[in-house]
Design a protein around this motif. Structure first.
Motif, mmCIF file in Angstrom:
data_model
loop_
_atom_site.group_PDB
_atom_site.id
_atom_site.type_symbol
_atom_site.label_atom_id
_atom_site.label_comp_id
_atom_site.label_asym_id
_atom_site.label_seq_id
_atom_site.Cartn_x
_atom_site.Cartn_y
_atom_site.Cartn_z
ATOM 1 N N GLU A 208 0.794 -1.170 -0.028
ATOM 2 C CA GLU A 208 -0.049 0.106 0.006
ATOM 3 C C GLU A 208 0.909 1.186 0.105
ATOM 4 O O GLU A 208 0.521 2.291 -0.587
ATOM 5 N N ALA A 209 2.205 1.272 0.758
ATOM 6 C CA ALA A 209 2.841 2.281 0.562
ATOM 7 C C ALA A 209 3.237 2.607 -0.778
ATOM 8 O O ALA A 209 3.458 4.064 -1.242
ATOM 9 N N ASP A 210 3.680 1.677 -1.416
ATOM 10 C CA ASP A 210 4.185 1.651 -2.796
ATOM 11 C C ASP A 210 2.830 2.242 -3.792
ATOM 12 O O ASP A 210 3.080 2.927 -4.766
ATOM 13 N N THR B 104 0.474 4.299 -3.030
ATOM 14 C CA THR B 104 0.481 5.682 -2.707
ATOM 15 C C THR B 104 1.504 6.333 -3.528
ATOM 16 O O THR B 104 1.179 7.431 -4.322
ATOM 17 N N LEU B 105 2.810 5.911 -3.476
ATOM 18 C CA LEU B 105 3.858 6.489 -3.935
ATOM 19 C C LEU B 105 3.560 6.563 -5.487
ATOM 20 O O LEU B 105 3.639 7.437 -6.336
ATOM 21 N N GLY C 200 0.879 5.824 -7.376
ATOM 22 C CA GLY C 200 -0.399 6.824 -7.732
ATOM 23 C C GLY C 200 0.017 8.334 -7.704
ATOM 24 O O GLY C 200 -0.592 8.919 -8.762
ATOM 25 N N ASN C 201 0.780 8.744 -6.916
ATOM 26 C CA ASN C 201 1.019 10.102 -6.678
ATOM 27 C C ASN C 201 1.984 10.675 -8.061
ATOM 28 O O ASN C 201 1.770 11.308 -8.627
ATOM 29 N N GLN D 213 -6.922 4.009 -7.775
ATOM 30 C CA GLN D 213 -6.121 4.946 -6.802
ATOM 31 C C GLN D 213 -6.427 6.197 -7.092
ATOM 32 O O GLN D 213 -6.465 7.036 -6.210
ATOM 33 N N HIS E 154 -8.407 9.350 -4.850
ATOM 34 C CA HIS E 154 -7.767 10.235 -4.233
ATOM 35 C C HIS E 154 -7.731 11.748 -4.941
ATOM 36 O O HIS E 154 -7.385 12.683 -4.361
ATOM 37 N N VAL F 113 -7.623 -2.650 -0.394
ATOM 38 C CA VAL F 113 -6.817 -1.566 0.231
ATOM 39 C C VAL F 113 -7.471 -1.266 1.650
ATOM 40 O O VAL F 113 -8.719 -0.972 1.599
ATOM 41 N N ASN G 16 -6.442 1.524 3.830
ATOM 42 C CA ASN G 16 -6.770 2.863 4.061
ATOM 43 C C ASN G 16 -7.389 3.569 2.820
ATOM 44 O O ASN G 16 -6.549 3.765 2.136
ATOM 45 N N PRO H 247 -9.270 6.804 1.347
ATOM 46 C CA PRO H 247 -10.022 8.204 1.532
ATOM 47 C C PRO H 247 -11.415 8.105 1.368
ATOM 48 O O PRO H 247 -12.184 7.177 1.052
#
Length: 195
Positions: free
Chosen positions: A66-68, A70-71, A73-74, A108, A112, A129, A131, A133
């Motif tokens: 999930e950290a990857d 997020t990274l 996706g950004n 994602q 977001h 996932v 967490n 939003p």
């Protein structure tokens, strides 16, 4: 990011996001089938699993890093914004078109950035996932296909995707198909949805 941009003669701009092992060429024909006059931005995922490109890492099948996520996706969002500036298209014209892993990274982006991305075609998404939003997706319109006998995405995983989207008030059009294979029937239904 490795990509192909094809300038069309009318809206929209399809942002094509391939499945695991695909690349920026994989969905070009599908983009053209959806609307031969649309512009196309087709992107290759920046992550390798073995020698197979993906858009984010996973721990195992069905378990995301999930950290990857997020990274990446950004990173993808920033790249699409940069491409819009470089190729002179309006982000409001963008329709995300993703298959499998590409549909997952599109989820994602939708969750977001609901003010930025408001239309998507998701072929066989899965989104386990934790967490998530809580932004409203009331302006978001999504066409999605789901397999009744999909060996990769279970029916409960598919229903979870729909629940996540509909709980946030997205307008979701669903088509149930046989398995994980992307078919002409799905592409034709997506084309009709666009029309």
């Amino acid at each position: 990011m490795h990509h192909i941009f094809k300038q069309g003669t009318q809206e929209p701009v399809f942002v094509l996001l391939h499945g695991t092992g695909g690349d920026e060429n994989s969905l070009l024909e599908i983009g053209e089938m959806l609307n031969e006059k649309a512009s196309i931005l087709s992107i290759r995922g920046n992550v390798l699993e073995g020698n197979m490109p993906r858009f984010f890492r996973r721990v195992t099948e069905g378990v995301y890093d999930e950290a990857d996520l997020t990274l990446r996706g950004n990173e993808l969002r920033a790249f699409i914004k940069e491409a819009a500036a470089n190729y002179h298209f309006d982000l409001r014209q963008v329709i995300l078109v993703g298959y499998s892993n590409g549909a997952n990274i599109a989820m994602q982006l939708l969750l977001h950035e609901p003010e930025l991305f408001q239309k998507a075609i998701l072929f066989h998404p899965m989104f386990p996932v934790e967490n998530l939003p809580i932004y409203s997706l009331e302006k978001t319109h999504i066409f999605t296909t789901l397999g009744e006998q999909d060996p990769i995405v279970s029916i409960s995983d598919s229903l979870h995707v729909i629940k996540v989207l509909e709980e946030r008030h997205a307008v979701v059009t669903k088509l149930w198909t046989a398995n994980h294979q992307l078919t002409y029937q799905e592409i034709l239904a997506a084309k009709q949805w666009l029309a």
